[in-house]
Design a protein around this motif. Sequence first.
Motif, short mmCIF file in Angstrom:
data_model
loop_
_atom_site.label_atom_id
_atom_site.label_comp_id
_atom_site.label_asym_id
_atom_site.label_seq_id
_atom_site.Cartn_x
_atom_site.Cartn_y
_atom_site.Cartn_z
N PRO A 149 0.82 -1.21 0.00
CA PRO A 149 0.00 0.00 0.00
C PRO A 149 0.86 1.27 0.00
CG PRO A 149 -0.80 -1.56 1.63
CD PRO A 149 0.53 -2.08 1.16
N VAL A 150 0.73 2.07 -1.06
CA VAL A 150 1.43 3.34 -1.18
C VAL A 150 0.45 4.37 -1.71
CG1 VAL A 150 3.75 2.37 -1.51
CG2 VAL A 150 2.24 2.68 -3.48
N MET A 151 0.86 5.60 -1.79
CA MET A 151 -0.06 6.65 -2.21
C MET A 151 -0.54 6.46 -3.66
SD MET A 151 2.66 9.84 -2.54
CE MET A 151 1.38 10.98 -3.04
N GLN A 152 0.20 5.70 -4.48
CA GLN A 152 -0.19 5.49 -5.87
C GLN A 152 -1.09 4.27 -6.06
OE1 GLN A 152 3.00 5.57 -4.84
NE2 GLN A 152 4.03 7.31 -5.77
N THR A 153 -1.32 3.50 -5.01
CA THR A 153 -2.03 2.22 -5.14
C THR A 153 -3.45 2.41 -5.69
OG1 THR A 153 -0.75 1.17 -3.40
CG2 THR A 153 -2.88 0.18 -3.93
N GLU A 154 -4.18 3.37 -5.18
CA GLU A 154 -5.56 3.57 -5.64
C GLU A 154 -5.60 3.91 -7.13
OE1 GLU A 154 -9.52 6.31 -4.63
OE2 GLU A 154 -7.76 6.38 -3.32
N ALA A 155 -4.68 4.77 -7.57
CA ALA A 155 -4.62 5.12 -8.99
C ALA A 155 -4.26 3.91 -9.83
CB ALA A 155 -3.61 6.24 -9.21
N PHE A 156 -3.35 3.08 -9.30
CA PHE A 156 -2.95 1.90 -10.06
C PHE A 156 -4.11 0.91 -10.19
CE2 PHE A 156 -1.61 -2.53 -10.15
CZ PHE A 156 -0.90 -2.54 -11.34
N LEU A 157 -4.84 0.68 -9.13
CA LEU A 157 -5.94 -0.28 -9.18
C LEU A 157 -7.02 0.18 -10.17
CD1 LEU A 157 -6.25 -1.23 -5.40
CD2 LEU A 157 -5.18 -2.54 -7.26
N ALA A 158 -7.24 1.49 -10.24
CA ALA A 158 -8.19 2.02 -11.22
C ALA A 158 -7.66 1.80 -12.64
CB ALA A 158 -8.43 3.51 -10.97
N TYR A 159 -6.37 2.03 -12.82
CA TYR A 159 -5.72 1.79 -14.11
C TYR A 159 -5.82 0.31 -14.50
CZ TYR A 159 -1.52 0.15 -16.62
OH TYR A 159 -0.66 -0.52 -17.45
N GLU A 160 -5.52 -0.57 -13.56
CA GLU A 160 -5.56 -2.01 -13.83
C GLU A 160 -6.96 -2.45 -14.23
OE1 GLU A 160 -3.56 -5.77 -11.62
OE2 GLU A 160 -5.16 -4.77 -10.50
N ASN A 161 -7.97 -1.89 -13.59
CA ASN A 161 -9.35 -2.23 -13.93
C ASN A 161 -9.68 -1.80 -15.35
OD1 ASN A 161 -12.02 -3.23 -13.21
ND2 ASN A 161 -12.66 -1.08 -13.18
N ARG A 162 -9.21 -0.63 -15.76
CA ARG A 162 -9.44 -0.16 -17.13
C ARG A 162 -8.72 -1.05 -18.13
NH1 ARG A 162 -7.55 5.60 -18.02
NH2 ARG A 162 -8.79 5.45 -19.95
N VAL A 163 -7.49 -1.46 -17.79
CA VAL A 163 -6.72 -2.34 -18.68
C VAL A 163 -7.48 -3.64 -18.90
CG1 VAL A 163 -4.63 -3.74 -18.85
CG2 VAL A 163 -4.48 -1.35 -18.16
N ARG A 164 -8.00 -4.21 -17.82
CA ARG A 164 -8.75 -5.47 -17.91
C ARG A 164 -10.00 -5.29 -18.78
NH1 ARG A 164 -8.67 -6.42 -13.04
NH2 ARG A 164 -7.09 -8.05 -12.90
N LYS A 165 -10.70 -4.19 -18.59
CA LYS A 165 -11.92 -3.92 -19.37
C LYS A 165 -11.62 -3.68 -20.84
CE LYS A 165 -14.92 -2.16 -15.70
NZ LYS A 165 -15.68 -0.99 -15.18
N SER A 166 -10.39 -3.25 -21.16
CA SER A 166 -10.02 -3.02 -22.56
C SER A 166 -9.84 -4.32 -23.33
CB SER A 166 -8.74 -2.19 -22.64
OG SER A 166 -7.60 -2.98 -22.33
N GLY A 167 -9.78 -5.44 -22.60
CA GLY A 167 -9.64 -6.73 -23.26
C GLY A 167 -8.31 -7.41 -23.02
N VAL A 168 -7.42 -6.77 -22.25
CA VAL A 168 -6.13 -7.39 -21.96
C VAL A 168 -6.34 -8.53 -20.96
CG1 VAL A 168 -3.86 -7.02 -20.91
CG2 VAL A 168 -4.86 -5.26 -22.38
#
Length: 284
Positions: free
Chosen positions: A119-138
């Motif tokens: 857990p770091v200050m960037q974790t929330e932003a990363f999890l949102a990014y990862e969710n978008r990546v998954r939804k893009s079809g990756v």
Amino acid sequence: MKIIGMIILLIGCFILWQHFELKKFRITSYEYQTDKITQSVNFAVVADLHAHVYGRDNDILIQKIKEQKPDMILVPGDMIVSRYPETYETAYQALAKLTEIAPVYFSNGNHESRVSKVPVMQTEAFLAYENRVRKSGVHILNNASTELTLHGEKFCISGLEIPLECYGKGSYEPLPEHFIQEALGEAKKDAVQILLAHNPMFAKEYADWGADITVCGHTHGGLVRIPGIGSVISPQFELFPKYDAGEFEFDGKKVYVSKGLGTHTFHIRVFDRAEVLMIRINKM
């Protein structure tokens, strides 16, 4: 004064050379033969982009990969720079565009693991990014596998996420005993087993597990290479690392280590052109 002038000129030439060198990449091609298939399959390896951009919105990179007509695209981690959330959007855009070319399979590198596991200050932003990546079809494969059929041939693609301790600098931390088997189970023997594993330090362990083909990144080719010798130092501060870039073989099983496409912290490449790997699997 002449010596000082020469030094300033040399430094200026080096800076100018690096300015242009960091905007270039090459396609490096390999062939792998196996008796597990009858039809050829072609795939691209995109490693360590670190949100680097080639052309406007990575249009040069995307077009060049499209021209290779890959059947699938493998991404063994480090699309972002972990501590800079502004890099996440660039990485997302690149991955989303790659899905328009061919199916994309991704596994975390140390930069993704660093913000998802601790857990770091960037974790929330990363999890949102990862969710978008998954939804893009990756297809995100972190200690997970998927089976598929291409051109009538059977493949199993697995993604390995190793402990962060195994990326320690200045020391060697081995993989925990039986880690790969516990994370992924047994390798498939009735299909071409492909493994995405970011850190090439454990190349032999990947082959011993049973991966026919392993694709790695992480080293960036060492950033500085000596022609005929190879990388000067690894990200773990190992001098002249063995698995720095290229093709390595273990009893017929192959490990391919990409020099990657981007940089971070030290933005240099000396005799170390960035690359996309193209690997063609042919019938033996």
